[in-house]
Design an enzyme around this catalytic site. Sequence first.
Site, PDB file in Angstrom:
ATOM      1  N   GLU A  80       0.855  -1.183   0.000  1.00  0.00           N
ATOM      2  CA  GLU A  80       0.000   0.000   0.000  1.00  0.00           C
ATOM      3  C   GLU A  80       0.894   1.237   0.000  1.00  0.00           C
ATOM      4  O   GLU A  80       1.933   1.273   0.665  1.00  0.00           O
ATOM      5  CB  GLU A  80      -0.880  -0.007   1.246  1.00  0.00           C
ATOM      6  CG  GLU A  80      -1.805   1.191   1.383  1.00  0.00           C
ATOM      7  CD  GLU A  80      -2.545   1.231   2.706  1.00  0.00           C
ATOM      8  OE1 GLU A  80      -3.621   1.834   2.751  1.00  0.00           O
ATOM      9  OE2 GLU A  80      -2.039   0.641   3.696  1.00  0.00           O
ATOM     10  N   LYS A 179     -10.402   0.472  -0.929  1.00  0.00           N
ATOM     11  CA  LYS A 179     -10.271   0.254   0.520  1.00  0.00           C
ATOM     12  C   LYS A 179     -11.498   0.764   1.258  1.00  0.00           C
ATOM     13  O   LYS A 179     -11.925   1.912   1.076  1.00  0.00           O
ATOM     14  CB  LYS A 179      -9.005   0.961   1.026  1.00  0.00           C
ATOM     15  CG  LYS A 179      -8.715   0.766   2.510  1.00  0.00           C
ATOM     16  CD  LYS A 179      -7.411   1.461   2.883  1.00  0.00           C
ATOM     17  CE  LYS A 179      -7.053   1.307   4.347  1.00  0.00           C
ATOM     18  NZ  LYS A 179      -5.788   2.020   4.682  1.00  0.00           N
ATOM     19  N   CYS A 212      -4.658  -3.222   4.381  1.00  0.00           N
ATOM     20  CA  CYS A 212      -4.217  -2.671   5.656  1.00  0.00           C
ATOM     21  C   CYS A 212      -5.280  -2.704   6.753  1.00  0.00           C
ATOM     22  O   CYS A 212      -5.612  -3.761   7.270  1.00  0.00           O
ATOM     23  CB  CYS A 212      -3.675  -1.262   5.435  1.00  0.00           C
ATOM     24  SG  CYS A 212      -2.518  -0.717   6.731  1.00  0.00           S
TER      25      CYS A 212
END
EC number: 3.5.1.92
Length: 506
Positions: A80, A179, A212
Amino acid sequence: MISSQLLAYVAISAFCILNVSAMDTFIAAVYEHSVILPNATLNPASHEEALALMNQNLDVLEGAITSAAKQGAHIIVTPEDGIYGWVFTRETIYPYLEDIPDPQVNWIPCNDPSRFGHTPVQERLSCLAKKNSIYVVANIGDKKPCEANDPQCPTDGRYQYNTNVVFDSEGKLVARYHKQNIFMGEDQFNSPKKAEVVTFNTTFGKFGIFTCFDILFHDPAVILVKDFHVDTILFPTAWMNVLPHLSAVEFHSAWAMGMGVNFLAANIHHPLRKMTGSGIYAPDSPRAFHYDMKTEEGKLLLSELDSHLYRSVVNWSSYANSIEALSTGNQEFKGTVFFDNFTFMELKGVTGNYTVCHRDLCCHLSYKMSEKRSDEVYALGAFDGLHTVEGTYYLQICTMLKCGTTDLKTCGESVEAASTRFEMFSLSGTFGTQYVFPEVLLSEVQLAPGEFQVSSDGRLFSLKPTSGPVLTVTLFGRWYEKDWTSNASSELRAQALGLMISHSGL
């Protein structure tokens, strides 16, 4: 009329072809990238300047992709923020964004780069995948215009998404994921209105992808495994290590074991921000991992994984509910672990059996140390409650950990080194959730592959004496249904906001 013998022959031939094309194992690669960052500025870069910076990072990633392919890797994951870094505003990130189409458009950017406007980064990633005949996973930024009649449309008239893309070995865009769970400080990006569940199939298994902070929440991470039955998770991340329970290699390997999937985690390498820790994790054990706070260099990892997995079922509370509390007479005390108020009990002997409880969670520990050192203290801790700093999520945690010093007030502090080895340990808890992640972390933030396992009745236990001194043995439970229940009052939310503001100012 086609004879039955001919039909049988065709069926057998088709079955054989499918078996030949499907692979039982594959070679996975992840690259921990020391990202080249743009200059900090409040003024947006030009598109040319932004592309020049991204190409510098892509030059480094190209070396890793080429090296992985030469070593037989079928897929590589990169981090990321690995192409342009972080610390942007909505305005300063904009020159780095491209319009990323839905993969259903059947597009190979390397062959048709101008089909969706100016997309040089997607073109280069596509060509890297095609040239090296390898699946390439990368994290870039997507931009999508929105209409004024959209009540959620930002004032600048566009959505901006933290986005993972996957290009197959022919360079085709096969996956795009926006995300969902944006971390604090990521104000340059929007969350999609609904969590996206993104999967794709290959000859070497079914893959899912998220990013993440998503790993701490139900959607889409758990859905991918529970409902869509993926074999392998792809995980670009920019993870800042938080000991004792949320170091990258520690938690990501635990998630793979707890969920019963392969997990390919590629982290940023930036020691000044406590960013390091990448790995290739199988459900039974880490296959390759990297943790390095001393150098500034990136790292390529490769390992072979099974393409298709069988998931065993663990009843995480079965054993703990079947035994009596292990009474020792030791006095309980309170300690703080990453802003959560744990109930602790000191481990006073070289061997022992202990129980400590917090609310509905009781944690049972049996252990034997190699020696009881006078300069190190260990404690058994329990926490059952809502975590409210840098995210809001309900936890149930049983943990045996090394305290910072011999002062009990330091139990729960971030500790990286220890000297005490354990001959054996067995940890269990009366969990109210089925989502529990088993962690064993050794001194210097190292994992312990093959040294422990989890039984079907919910015990985390050692298979042999530990190869290194122990930092923590932990069962990290997530009770997703209780993230925002009636217990999470407006007063608690205000407290959470205040703690986050206070913590961000440290």
